[in-house]
Scaffold this active site. Structure first.
Site, PDB file in Angstrom:
ATOM      1  CB  THR A 101      -0.912   0.016   1.239  1.00  0.00           C
ATOM      2  OG1 THR A 101      -1.679  -1.184   1.261  1.00  0.00           O
ATOM      3  CG2 THR A 101      -1.845   1.218   1.199  1.00  0.00           C
ATOM      4  CE  LYS A 176      -5.292  -1.183   1.842  1.00  0.00           C
ATOM      5  NZ  LYS A 176      -5.441  -2.501   2.403  1.00  0.00           N
ATOM      6  CE  LYS A 244       1.331   1.867   4.603  1.00  0.00           C
ATOM      7  NZ  LYS A 244       1.674   0.729   3.738  1.00  0.00           N
TER       8      LYS A 244
END
Ligand code: NAD
Length: 297
Positions: A101, A176, A244
């Site tokens: 990611t 995502k 994150k």
């Protein structure tokens, strides 16, 4: 899983962490020839001892002669470091499928870099957690060109239950991010609801059972509520990784002037969970913060 026969490939898997370990294992089971590489000492050798294949000391050694490179790395910095290290060593025509990611921008930069060497990069972040990786049931959101996607999707089917092309380079990462925006507030709401029910003296397991039949049902409720009640956080998707992801989301949203007040607020709450010692806990430890805030007030 797909029933389509897949030609065995030479595949380098870079980043044998919580996710990459299982992804590489599924690819080996599917009959591919695997070379693994991880900067953490001993990890690649442990994987080879369990699954066969070859261990490489450096990503550049791993990718030579490979038709496919699969990576699962922590974040932008590691992805771009690996790109700098392997770009000139990639076999001509190789495809690099990245399950990390990262920001959409980093994905586009790496795609442009490997294109200079005649290779194709697909950003392909996943959803479904470590259990999804272990069970081969990940959802894979892909950004990149369609012919390459069509060629590689049957390979991903070894561990992806849903593998979808979302658009051009970066579109997988943007999808995502959307997923994370939709889930963060939901988990905090679940923590608040469970804490409310518990404090009100209800049988909370029974409350969860009823709610799972109603309008507030969610994956988080089905898979996390009982663990949150039990205060079990020693597994899953860490507070650090979710922070994150929220950082990536807020940066992207700011560039588009999209307000995300709930996402930003839960990001702050996860910073508090980290300060409580929960950096490595599953991020549903928002429940722990909720309980502590109640007893403090
Ligand atoms: P992890 O930290 O367990 O694994 C990453 C691995 O990459 C580590 O083993 C690390 O040593 C290795 N690494 C770092 N830099 C390297 C380099 N330069 N060369 C080779 N190896 C290197 O992380 P994870 O939980 O497996 O997650 C991987 C990615 O997948 C992250 O981007 C994460 O956000 C995403 N993700 C994780 C989950 C989850 O539940 N863990 C779920 C969905 C998405």
């Amino acid at each position: 899983m797909s029933d389509t026969a897949v030609t065995p490939l030479r595949i380098a898997v870079i980043g044998i962490g919580h996710m990459g370990w299982h992804v590489a294992a599924h690819l080996a089971t599917a009959g591919h020839q695997i070379t693994v590489c991880d900067v953490a000492p001993g990890v690649a050798d442990r994987w080879v001892a369990e699954h066969g294949g070859t261990a490489a000391a450096h990503p550049a050694d791993a990718v030579v002669d490979c038709e496919l490179v699969v990576s699962s790395l922590p974040a932008d910095r590691e992805l771009e470091a690996v790109a700098d290290g392997i770009a000139t060593f990639l076999a001509k025509g190789a495809v690099w499928l990245d399950h990390s990611t990262t920001s959409a921008e980093a994905a586009r930069r790496v795609a442009a870099k490997v294109a200079e060497h005649g290779c194709v990069f697909l950003d392909a972040p996943v959803s479904g957690g470590v259990d999804g990786a272990r069970n081969g049931t990940l959802t894979v959101m892909v950004g990149g060109d369609e012919p390459t996607f069509d060629r590689i999707a049957p390979v991903i089917a070894a561990y992806g239950a849903r593998v979808v092309l979302m658009g051009e380079s970066g579109a997988g990462q943007l999808t995502k991010m959307t997923n994370q925006i939709c889930v963060v507030g939901l988990c905090q709401a679940l923590a608040e609801g469970l804490d409310f029910a518990e404090t009100a003296g209800l049988d909370v397991s029974r409350v969860i059972h009823v709610m799972l039949q109603g309008s507030s049902a969610s994956w988080q409720m089905a898979n996390r509520a009982e663990k949150m009640l039990a205060g079990q956080y020693d597994y899953g998707f860490s507070t650090t990784l979710m922070r994150k992801d929220i950082g990536l989301v807020l940066e992207e949203a700011q560039s588009m002037n999209v307000p995300l007040p709930v996402t930003a607020m839960v990001g702050q709450m996860l910073a508090e969970v980290t300060a409580m010692g929960g950096a490595k806990w599953d991020w549903c430890s928002l429940m722990e913060r909720q309980r502590r805030r109640r007893t403090e007030s």
